[in-house]
Each structure stands twice: as C-alpha cells, then as structure tokens.
Scaffold this motif. Structure first.
Motif, PDB file in Angstrom:
ATOM      1  N   TRP A   1       0.856  -1.180   0.000  1.00  0.00           N
ATOM      2  CA  TRP A   1       0.000   0.000   0.000  1.00  0.00           C
ATOM      3  C   TRP A   1       0.889   1.226   0.000  1.00  0.00           C
ATOM      4  O   TRP A   1       2.044   1.174   0.430  1.00  0.00           O
ATOM      5  N   ILE A   2       0.328   2.333  -0.440  1.00  0.00           N
ATOM      6  CA  ILE A   2       1.018   3.616  -0.349  1.00  0.00           C
ATOM      7  C   ILE A   2       0.207   4.516   0.570  1.00  0.00           C
ATOM      8  O   ILE A   2      -1.014   4.635   0.407  1.00  0.00           O
ATOM      9  N   ASN A   3       0.876   5.111   1.533  1.00  0.00           N
ATOM     10  CA  ASN A   3       0.233   6.101   2.405  1.00  0.00           C
ATOM     11  C   ASN A   3       0.572   7.474   1.849  1.00  0.00           C
ATOM     12  O   ASN A   3       1.734   7.864   1.810  1.00  0.00           O
ATOM     13  N   ALA A   4      -0.456   8.198   1.372  1.00  0.00           N
ATOM     14  CA  ALA A   4      -0.251   9.525   0.787  1.00  0.00           C
ATOM     15  C   ALA A   4      -1.400  10.441   1.186  1.00  0.00           C
ATOM     16  O   ALA A   4      -2.536   9.988   1.353  1.00  0.00           O
ATOM     17  N   ASN A   5      -1.089  11.716   1.335  1.00  0.00           N
ATOM     18  CA  ASN A   5      -2.098  12.706   1.706  1.00  0.00           C
ATOM     19  C   ASN A   5      -2.290  13.777   0.638  1.00  0.00           C
ATOM     20  O   ASN A   5      -3.104  14.679   0.810  1.00  0.00           O
ATOM     21  N   ARG A   6      -1.538  13.700  -0.442  1.00  0.00           N
ATOM     22  CA  ARG A   6      -1.710  14.595  -1.580  1.00  0.00           C
ATOM     23  C   ARG A   6      -1.211  13.842  -2.816  1.00  0.00           C
ATOM     24  O   ARG A   6      -0.561  12.811  -2.701  1.00  0.00           O
ATOM     25  N   ASN A   7      -1.545  14.366  -3.975  1.00  0.00           N
ATOM     26  CA  ASN A   7      -1.188  13.699  -5.234  1.00  0.00           C
ATOM     27  C   ASN A   7      -1.658  12.247  -5.257  1.00  0.00           C
ATOM     28  O   ASN A   7      -1.019  11.373  -5.840  1.00  0.00           O
ATOM     29  N   ILE A   8      -2.784  12.003  -4.625  1.00  0.00           N
ATOM     30  CA  ILE A   8      -3.288  10.636  -4.486  1.00  0.00           C
ATOM     31  C   ILE A   8      -3.524   9.991  -5.848  1.00  0.00           C
ATOM     32  O   ILE A   8      -3.176   8.826  -6.066  1.00  0.00           O
ATOM     33  N   GLU A   9      -4.080  10.768  -6.782  1.00  0.00           N
ATOM     34  CA  GLU A   9      -4.358  10.201  -8.111  1.00  0.00           C
ATOM     35  C   GLU A   9      -3.072   9.798  -8.825  1.00  0.00           C
ATOM     36  O   GLU A   9      -3.052   8.825  -9.589  1.00  0.00           O
ATOM     37  N   VAL A  10      -1.977  10.484  -8.567  1.00  0.00           N
ATOM     38  CA  VAL A  10      -0.688  10.112  -9.175  1.00  0.00           C
ATOM     39  C   VAL A  10      -0.218   8.782  -8.595  1.00  0.00           C
ATOM     40  O   VAL A  10       0.202   7.884  -9.327  1.00  0.00           O
ATOM     41  N   TYR A  11      -0.297   8.633  -7.279  1.00  0.00           N
ATOM     42  CA  TYR A  11       0.103   7.372  -6.651  1.00  0.00           C
ATOM     43  C   TYR A  11      -0.811   6.225  -7.070  1.00  0.00           C
ATOM     44  O   TYR A  11      -0.371   5.089  -7.221  1.00  0.00           O
ATOM     45  N   GLN A  12      -2.094   6.512  -7.300  1.00  0.00           N
ATOM     46  CA  GLN A  12      -3.030   5.467  -7.717  1.00  0.00           C
ATOM     47  C   GLN A  12      -2.682   4.898  -9.087  1.00  0.00           C
ATOM     48  O   GLN A  12      -3.045   3.767  -9.394  1.00  0.00           O
ATOM     49  N   GLN A  13      -1.954   5.670  -9.895  1.00  0.00           N
ATOM     50  CA  GLN A  13      -1.545   5.183 -11.217  1.00  0.00           C
ATOM     51  C   GLN A  13      -0.622   3.971 -11.110  1.00  0.00           C
ATOM     52  O   GLN A  13      -0.449   3.233 -12.072  1.00  0.00           O
ATOM     53  N   SER A  14      -0.057   3.751  -9.928  1.00  0.00           N
ATOM     54  CA  SER A  14       0.789   2.575  -9.709  1.00  0.00           C
ATOM     55  C   SER A  14      -0.028   1.291  -9.682  1.00  0.00           C
ATOM     56  O   SER A  14       0.526   0.204  -9.791  1.00  0.00           O
ATOM     57  N   GLY A  15      -1.354   1.427  -9.513  1.00  0.00           N
ATOM     58  CA  GLY A  15      -2.221   0.258  -9.392  1.00  0.00           C
ATOM     59  C   GLY A  15      -2.297  -0.285  -7.980  1.00  0.00           C
ATOM     60  O   GLY A  15      -2.991  -1.271  -7.725  1.00  0.00           O
ATOM     61  N   LEU A  16      -1.612   0.361  -7.046  1.00  0.00           N
ATOM     62  CA  LEU A  16      -1.606  -0.076  -5.653  1.00  0.00           C
ATOM     63  C   LEU A  16      -2.669   0.667  -4.850  1.00  0.00           C
ATOM     64  O   LEU A  16      -3.023   1.799  -5.181  1.00  0.00           O
ATOM     65  N   PRO A  17      -3.160   0.058  -3.778  1.00  0.00           N
ATOM     66  CA  PRO A  17      -4.068   0.788  -2.895  1.00  0.00           C
ATOM     67  C   PRO A  17      -3.344   1.985  -2.273  1.00  0.00           C
ATOM     68  O   PRO A  17      -2.179   1.876  -1.866  1.00  0.00           O
ATOM     69  N   VAL A  18      -4.028   3.118  -2.204  1.00  0.00           N
ATOM     70  CA  VAL A  18      -3.478   4.320  -1.594  1.00  0.00           C
ATOM     71  C   VAL A  18      -4.368   4.673  -0.410  1.00  0.00           C
ATOM     72  O   VAL A  18      -5.578   4.837  -0.571  1.00  0.00           O
ATOM     73  N   ILE A  19      -3.752   4.754   0.773  1.00  0.00           N
ATOM     74  CA  ILE A  19      -4.500   5.113   1.973  1.00  0.00           C
ATOM     75  C   ILE A  19      -3.985   6.456   2.485  1.00  0.00           C
ATOM     76  O   ILE A  19      -2.804   6.753   2.386  1.00  0.00           O
ATOM     77  N   SER A  20      -4.894   7.249   3.009  1.00  0.00           N
ATOM     78  CA  SER A  20      -4.528   8.546   3.577  1.00  0.00           C
ATOM     79  C   SER A  20      -4.589   8.471   5.092  1.00  0.00           C
ATOM     80  O   SER A  20      -5.222   7.567   5.658  1.00  0.00           O
ATOM     81  N   ASP A  21      -3.948   9.439   5.741  1.00  0.00           N
ATOM     82  CA  ASP A  21      -4.009   9.508   7.200  1.00  0.00           C
ATOM     83  C   ASP A  21      -5.459   9.670   7.636  1.00  0.00           C
ATOM     84  O   ASP A  21      -6.209  10.444   7.037  1.00  0.00           O
ATOM     85  N   THR A  22      -5.831   8.990   8.698  1.00  0.00           N
ATOM     86  CA  THR A  22      -7.163   9.159   9.261  1.00  0.00           C
ATOM     87  C   THR A  22      -7.212  10.389  10.161  1.00  0.00           C
ATOM     88  O   THR A  22      -8.287  10.855  10.515  1.00  0.00           O
TER      89      THR A  22
END
Length: 193
Positions: A56-77
């Motif tokens: 998984w990738i933990n990201a709080n900005r540029n989420i759509e860019v990280y999603q291009q990896s095909g991996l789940p992207v989770i943000s801080d709760t």
C-alpha cells in the motif's frame, strides 16, 4: 505466536510512507521526486514488493498520481500531517494482516532482506525497526496490528516521536550489517546529487 523461520509463511502488508509535507524538500512531495529517471517511491516499491504479500502507499496529496501505480493508496485518518506515525496508524487500522512493514518513500536503496531480517530477529516484540552501526532507522519498521489502539492513544495525547512510541511499545532495533548507503534517505534537494 511461535517464531517463524521465514516471512513466506506469514502474510505481511508493506506500506510506503509518502504522506509528509516535504518541508525540507521545499514542499515537494518526496515520493514523486525523480531520482535516476523514476520517482523515489518507485525505487522503494521495486525493493519492497518482493519482500511482502501486498503493498500500500500512504499519501495525503497527489493521491491520483500514486493510484496510477495500481496499488491501494491510503490517507491519514488524522488531519494536519502529523508525521509517519499517522500513516502507520491508518495502515494498522485498515490492514487484514497481523503484521505491517513500513518504509519511507525516500529510502530508494533499502536492503532486499529488510523484512526477512526484521522478522528473523523480532522475537516476541510487537515492534522492531532497522539500525545500522551509525544510527536507528525507525521508519523502516515491522509492527503488529494490535498496536493500533495504543498508537491512536499516543497520538491523541499530542505525542509525535516515532522512536518513543516504538520503545514504549516494547520494541527493539535490529542491527543490519549493510553499509549506511542502503539506508540513505533523501531529505533535501542536495541529497539527490
């Protein structure tokens, strides 16, 4: 839980921590900074992916860019960029695996035996992290998901120090024989040279 000789027998979620402000990088998203012709997080992914069950990738900005990896992207709760512990909390709260391995997005040469070595020497600890002769590397860690509640309480008190949390959780460091170069992280633009 008995000691397992290899992580192949235990599902582990790997999380690339890319949720910071990048303040020492002039506000740039460190995971997306290009180094040797690809984003830093891609270097980390290539080294981490063979060592874990899923990434998984933990990201709080540029989420759509990280999603291009095909991996789940989770943000801080939790809001306000509270540091790596906030990303760790989000992962521990959402994972279905007992164990979660964490790496920073700016450590592109991390060892290819990182997770196996942490697992091999964790003993009964619920948290372990990498250490070299020179220093500790607490963002390169293996945590049990049962630490989620304790971590949530720790952050709710206003505590932010990663090492303090790991130590208070009864964790310990695991020494790596690799050179410091394998653990080198990029915090400032001049580090990229």
């Amino acid at each position: 839980m008995g000691t397992v000789s290899t992580t192949d027998q235990m599902p582990i979620t790997g999380v690339i921590l890319a949720g910071g402000r990048g303040s020492r990088m002039g506000g740039d998203d460190k995971g997306l900074i290009i180094w040797q012709n690809q984003p830093l997080y891609q270097h980390v992914l290539q080294r981490l992916q063979p060592q874990v069950t899923t990434v998984w990738i933990n990201a709080n900005r540029n989420i759509e860019v990280y999603q291009q990896s095909g991996l789940p992207v989770i943000s801080d709760t939790l809001a306000d960029f509270l540091g790596p512990l906030a990303g760790m909390l989000s992962a521990l709260q959402q994972t279905e695996t007992e164990w979660v391995a964490f790496t920073s997005c700016d450590t592109p040469q991390l060892p290819d035996n990182l997770i196996h070595h942490l697992w091999q020497y964790k003993g009964d600890a619920l948290a372990v992290w990498a250490r070299t002769e020179e220093r500790d590397h607490p963002t390169l860690a293996l945590l049990h998901r049962s630490l989620a509640t304790t971590l949530q309480q720790y952050l709710a008190r206003g505590d932010r120090k990663l090492m303090s949390f790991l130590e208070q959780s009864g964790g310990h460091s695991v020494l790596f024989a690799q050179s410091e170069a394998a653990f080198r992280n990029f915090n400032r633009p001049e580090d990229l040279i």
